[in-house]
Scaffold this motif. Structure first.
Motif, PDB file in Angstrom:
ATOM      1  N   ALA A   3       0.800  -1.216   0.000  1.00 62.55           N
ATOM      2  CA  ALA A   3       0.000   0.000   0.000  1.00 62.55           C
ATOM      3  C   ALA A   3       0.839   1.276   0.000  1.00 62.55           C
ATOM      4  CB  ALA A   3      -0.936  -0.007   1.203  1.00 62.55           C
ATOM      5  N   ASP A   4       2.090   1.186   0.484  1.00 64.84           N
ATOM      6  CA  ASP A   4       2.909   2.387   0.610  1.00 64.84           C
ATOM      7  C   ASP A   4       3.582   2.799  -0.702  1.00 64.84           C
ATOM      8  OD1 ASP A   4       2.296   2.456   3.321  1.00 64.84           O
ATOM      9  OD2 ASP A   4       3.989   1.153   3.831  1.00 64.84           O
ATOM     10  N   ARG A   5       3.634   1.903  -1.663  1.00 70.07           N
ATOM     11  CA  ARG A   5       4.312   2.210  -2.921  1.00 70.07           C
ATOM     12  C   ARG A   5       3.447   3.135  -3.773  1.00 70.07           C
ATOM     13  NH1 ARG A   5       7.177  -2.532  -6.067  1.00 70.07           N
ATOM     14  NH2 ARG A   5       8.506  -2.210  -4.272  1.00 70.07           N
ATOM     15  N   PRO A   6       4.050   4.125  -4.452  1.00 70.82           N
ATOM     16  CA  PRO A   6       3.266   5.002  -5.342  1.00 70.82           C
ATOM     17  C   PRO A   6       2.595   4.198  -6.443  1.00 70.82           C
ATOM     18  CG  PRO A   6       5.490   5.858  -4.995  1.00 70.82           C
ATOM     19  CD  PRO A   6       5.473   4.488  -4.409  1.00 70.82           C
ATOM     20  N   LEU A   7       1.516   4.748  -6.995  1.00 66.83           N
ATOM     21  CA  LEU A   7       0.828   4.101  -8.105  1.00 66.83           C
ATOM     22  C   LEU A   7       1.804   3.931  -9.271  1.00 66.83           C
ATOM     23  CD1 LEU A   7      -2.568   6.041  -8.215  1.00 66.83           C
ATOM     24  CD2 LEU A   7      -1.968   4.044  -6.853  1.00 66.83           C
ATOM     25  N   ILE A   8       1.725   2.798  -9.948  1.00 70.07           N
ATOM     26  CA  ILE A   8       2.590   2.618 -11.115  1.00 70.07           C
ATOM     27  C   ILE A   8       1.824   3.039 -12.369  1.00 70.07           C
ATOM     28  CG2 ILE A   8       3.875   0.773  -9.973  1.00 70.07           C
ATOM     29  CD1 ILE A   8       2.510  -1.177 -11.917  1.00 70.07           C
ATOM     30  N   ASP A   9       2.564   3.606 -13.299  1.00 67.86           N
ATOM     31  CA  ASP A   9       1.988   4.123 -14.550  1.00 67.86           C
ATOM     32  C   ASP A   9       2.680   3.409 -15.707  1.00 67.86           C
ATOM     33  OD1 ASP A   9       1.093   5.516 -16.735  1.00 67.86           O
ATOM     34  OD2 ASP A   9       1.697   7.495 -16.010  1.00 67.86           O
ATOM     35  N   THR A  10       1.988   2.472 -16.337  1.00 68.20           N
ATOM     36  CA  THR A  10       2.625   1.665 -17.379  1.00 68.20           C
ATOM     37  C   THR A  10       2.952   2.490 -18.622  1.00 68.20           C
ATOM     38  OG1 THR A  10       0.433   0.952 -18.138  1.00 68.20           O
ATOM     39  CG2 THR A  10       1.602  -0.506 -16.635  1.00 68.20           C
ATOM     40  N   SER A  11       2.334   3.664 -18.773  1.00 68.43           N
ATOM     41  CA  SER A  11       2.631   4.492 -19.945  1.00 68.43           C
ATOM     42  C   SER A  11       4.043   5.062 -19.888  1.00 68.43           C
ATOM     43  CB  SER A  11       1.611   5.630 -20.059  1.00 68.43           C
ATOM     44  OG  SER A  11       1.781   6.578 -19.019  1.00 68.43           O
ATOM     45  N   THR A  12       4.655   5.045 -18.688  1.00 70.21           N
ATOM     46  CA  THR A  12       6.017   5.550 -18.532  1.00 70.21           C
ATOM     47  C   THR A  12       7.032   4.406 -18.409  1.00 70.21           C
ATOM     48  OG1 THR A  12       5.929   5.615 -16.109  1.00 70.21           O
ATOM     49  CG2 THR A  12       5.088   7.539 -17.296  1.00 70.21           C
ATOM     50  N   MET A  13       6.582   3.166 -18.607  1.00 68.00           N
ATOM     51  CA  MET A  13       7.429   2.001 -18.391  1.00 68.00           C
ATOM     52  C   MET A  13       7.681   1.260 -19.695  1.00 68.00           C
ATOM     53  SD  MET A  13       5.412   0.825 -14.923  1.00 68.00           S
ATOM     54  CE  MET A  13       6.441  -0.550 -14.477  1.00 68.00           C
ATOM     55  N   GLN A  14       8.692   0.421 -19.671  1.00 66.93           N
ATOM     56  CA  GLN A  14       9.047  -0.373 -20.846  1.00 66.93           C
ATOM     57  C   GLN A  14       8.369  -1.733 -20.770  1.00 66.93           C
ATOM     58  OE1 GLN A  14      13.221  -1.318 -21.107  1.00 66.93           O
ATOM     59  NE2 GLN A  14      13.048  -2.298 -23.117  1.00 66.93           N
ATOM     60  N   ARG A  15       7.700  -2.122 -21.858  1.00 66.86           N
ATOM     61  CA  ARG A  15       7.095  -3.453 -21.925  1.00 66.86           C
ATOM     62  C   ARG A  15       8.174  -4.452 -22.306  1.00 66.86           C
ATOM     63  NH1 ARG A  15       1.446  -5.230 -23.548  1.00 66.86           N
ATOM     64  NH2 ARG A  15       1.667  -7.425 -24.079  1.00 66.86           N
ATOM     65  N   VAL A  16       8.386  -5.461 -21.459  1.00 67.02           N
ATOM     66  CA  VAL A  16       9.480  -6.408 -21.684  1.00 67.02           C
ATOM     67  C   VAL A  16       8.982  -7.846 -21.841  1.00 67.02           C
ATOM     68  CG1 VAL A  16      11.192  -4.979 -20.506  1.00 67.02           C
ATOM     69  CG2 VAL A  16       9.864  -6.639 -19.182  1.00 67.02           C
ATOM     70  N   GLY A  17       7.662  -8.048 -21.778  1.00 68.14           N
ATOM     71  CA  GLY A  17       7.124  -9.397 -21.947  1.00 68.14           C
ATOM     72  C   GLY A  17       5.644  -9.358 -22.239  1.00 68.14           C
ATOM     73  N   GLY A  18       5.126 -10.450 -22.769  1.00 71.14           N
ATOM     74  CA  GLY A  18       3.734 -10.512 -23.185  1.00 71.14           C
ATOM     75  C   GLY A  18       2.821 -11.134 -22.153  1.00 71.14           C
ATOM     76  N   GLN A  19       1.558 -11.342 -22.547  1.00 73.10           N
ATOM     77  CA  GLN A  19       0.554 -11.860 -21.628  1.00 73.10           C
ATOM     78  C   GLN A  19       0.752 -13.350 -21.387  1.00 73.10           C
ATOM     79  OE1 GLN A  19      -3.065 -11.033 -24.028  1.00 73.10           O
ATOM     80  NE2 GLN A  19      -3.792 -13.048 -23.409  1.00 73.10           N
ATOM     81  N   LEU A  20       0.363 -13.777 -20.162  1.00 73.21           N
ATOM     82  CA  LEU A  20       0.506 -15.167 -19.770  1.00 73.21           C
ATOM     83  C   LEU A  20      -0.840 -15.851 -19.566  1.00 73.21           C
ATOM     84  CD1 LEU A  20       3.371 -14.719 -17.150  1.00 73.21           C
ATOM     85  CD2 LEU A  20       3.576 -15.380 -19.550  1.00 73.21           C
ATOM     86  N   GLY A  21      -1.892 -15.083 -19.295  1.00 69.41           N
ATOM     87  CA  GLY A  21      -3.203 -15.653 -19.022  1.00 69.41           C
ATOM     88  C   GLY A  21      -4.206 -15.286 -20.096  1.00 69.41           C
ATOM     89  N   THR A  22      -5.499 -15.224 -19.702  1.00 65.68           N
ATOM     90  CA  THR A  22      -6.566 -14.986 -20.671  1.00 65.68           C
ATOM     91  C   THR A  22      -6.837 -13.505 -20.900  1.00 65.68           C
ATOM     92  OG1 THR A  22      -8.183 -15.206 -18.874  1.00 65.68           O
ATOM     93  CG2 THR A  22      -7.707 -17.169 -20.184  1.00 65.68           C
ATOM     94  N   ASN A  23      -6.416 -12.641 -19.960  1.00 64.56           N
ATOM     95  CA  ASN A  23      -6.654 -11.201 -20.108  1.00 64.56           C
ATOM     96  C   ASN A  23      -5.502 -10.532 -20.845  1.00 64.56           C
ATOM     97  OD1 ASN A  23      -7.937 -11.786 -17.024  1.00 64.56           O
ATOM     98  ND2 ASN A  23      -9.205 -10.612 -18.434  1.00 64.56           N
ATOM     99  N   PRO A  24      -5.793  -9.451 -21.604  1.00 69.03           N
ATOM    100  CA  PRO A  24      -4.710  -8.660 -22.191  1.00 69.03           C
ATOM    101  C   PRO A  24      -3.752  -8.197 -21.089  1.00 69.03           C
ATOM    102  CG  PRO A  24      -6.840  -7.967 -23.055  1.00 69.03           C
ATOM    103  CD  PRO A  24      -7.129  -8.917 -21.932  1.00 69.03           C
ATOM    104  N   ALA A  25      -2.465  -8.436 -21.278  1.00 67.07           N
ATOM    105  CA  ALA A  25      -1.518  -8.166 -20.196  1.00 67.07           C
ATOM    106  C   ALA A  25      -0.107  -8.124 -20.744  1.00 67.07           C
ATOM    107  CB  ALA A  25      -1.628  -9.240 -19.118  1.00 67.07           C
ATOM    108  N   GLY A  26       0.816  -7.740 -19.887  1.00 68.37           N
ATOM    109  CA  GLY A  26       2.226  -7.740 -20.254  1.00 68.37           C
ATOM    110  C   GLY A  26       3.095  -7.557 -19.029  1.00 68.37           C
ATOM    111  N   ILE A  27       4.388  -7.791 -19.210  1.00 67.52           N
ATOM    112  CA  ILE A  27       5.377  -7.536 -18.165  1.00 67.52           C
ATOM    113  C   ILE A  27       5.998  -6.177 -18.444  1.00 67.52           C
ATOM    114  CG2 ILE A  27       7.476  -8.379 -17.038  1.00 67.52           C
ATOM    115  CD1 ILE A  27       6.782 -11.158 -18.249  1.00 67.52           C
ATOM    116  N   PHE A  28       5.964  -5.300 -17.449  1.00 64.59           N
ATOM    117  CA  PHE A  28       6.470  -3.942 -17.602  1.00 64.59           C
ATOM    118  C   PHE A  28       7.596  -3.693 -16.606  1.00 64.59           C
ATOM    119  CE2 PHE A  28       2.308  -3.844 -19.470  1.00 64.59           C
ATOM    120  CZ  PHE A  28       2.375  -2.897 -20.478  1.00 64.59           C
TER     121      PHE A  28
END
Length: 224
Positions: A3-28
């Motif tokens: 809870a103490d960590r700031p919100l993460i913003d994927t628009s400022t992060m690098q996508r380094v992996g793809g989805q693993l499950g059924t939902n659209p997703a990635g490793i950032f």
């Protein structure tokens, strides 16, 4: 939870992996090299539902991945870790017993996907058995459909998760639990105070109706 960590913003992060499950997703990955698995769900309601479920698991002491909040209301993120095992079929007997300890929490939260469609929702890291995704808990199915009246105040999952042939990996994991083991798993939930349940749900953006339902489901488990 983190809870103490700031919100993460994927628009400022690098996508380094793809989805693993059924939902659209990635490793950032952020600028400090920290990695997260981020899912984009159908709506903010779906994301809020999963976050509430994760916090209820945490309240019960049931191990999950570490959830972090995102700036996008329809996203769910967890800290990325390398698992030692990621399939029920690979668990040894000791690890299976550790997974069974949280059967009551899965039933209470109506997590029909506790074992995973391919047996891939239980993993092991450093000897600890984790539930890897709680998106199938509470009001929505794992792929996003609402459960409707199937998510009520009766905890039929105490039977269904052990017997439903349509959920073979859950049956494989939970069907051989003894009455005493089931009772101990139920006691994990019964030890949680009603006020704590209410507070966690309200603090996580849920409403009184959900809080009352989860307290009623706990009472139903006590009657069993």
């Amino acid at each position: 939870m983190n809870a103490d960590r700031p919100l993460i913003d994927t628009s400022t992060m690098q996508r380094v992996g793809g989805q693993l499950g059924t939902n659209p997703a990635g490793i950032f990955q952020d600028n400090n090299g920290r990695r997260y698995y981020v899912k984009t769900l159908e709506s903010p309601a779906h994301a809020r539902n999963e976050m509430i479920a994760a916090k209820l698991y945490h309240l019960a002491g049931a191990p999950t991945l570490t959830y972090v909040s995102t700036t996008a209301p329809d996203q769910i993120a967890t800290e990325w870790i390398e698992l030692d095992k990621k399939c029920i079929a690979h668990l040894n007997e000791s690890e299976r017993k550790k997974a069974q300890r949280w059967f009551g929490v899965h039933a209470w939260t109506a997590n029909w996907d506790a074992a995973g469609y391919n047996g891939d929702n239980q993993g092991v890291v450093n000897g600890k058995v984790l539930t890897l995704d709680v998106g199938g808990a509470l009001a929505f199915r794992a792929q996003g459909d609402p459960k409707g009246k199937a998510f009520g105040t009766r905890v039929d999952e105490l039977d269904v998760l052990r017997t439903d042939e349509g959920n073979p990996h859950a049956v494989r994991l939970f069907s051989d639990m003894s009455p005493d083991e089931i009772e101990q798993a139920i006691m994990v939930v019964l030890r949680i105070a009603d006020q704590q349940i209410h507070q966690v749900i309200i603090d996580s953006g849920g409403g009184d109706a959900l809080a009352e339902k989860m307290i009623a489901r706990k009472a139903d488990m006590a009657r069993r």
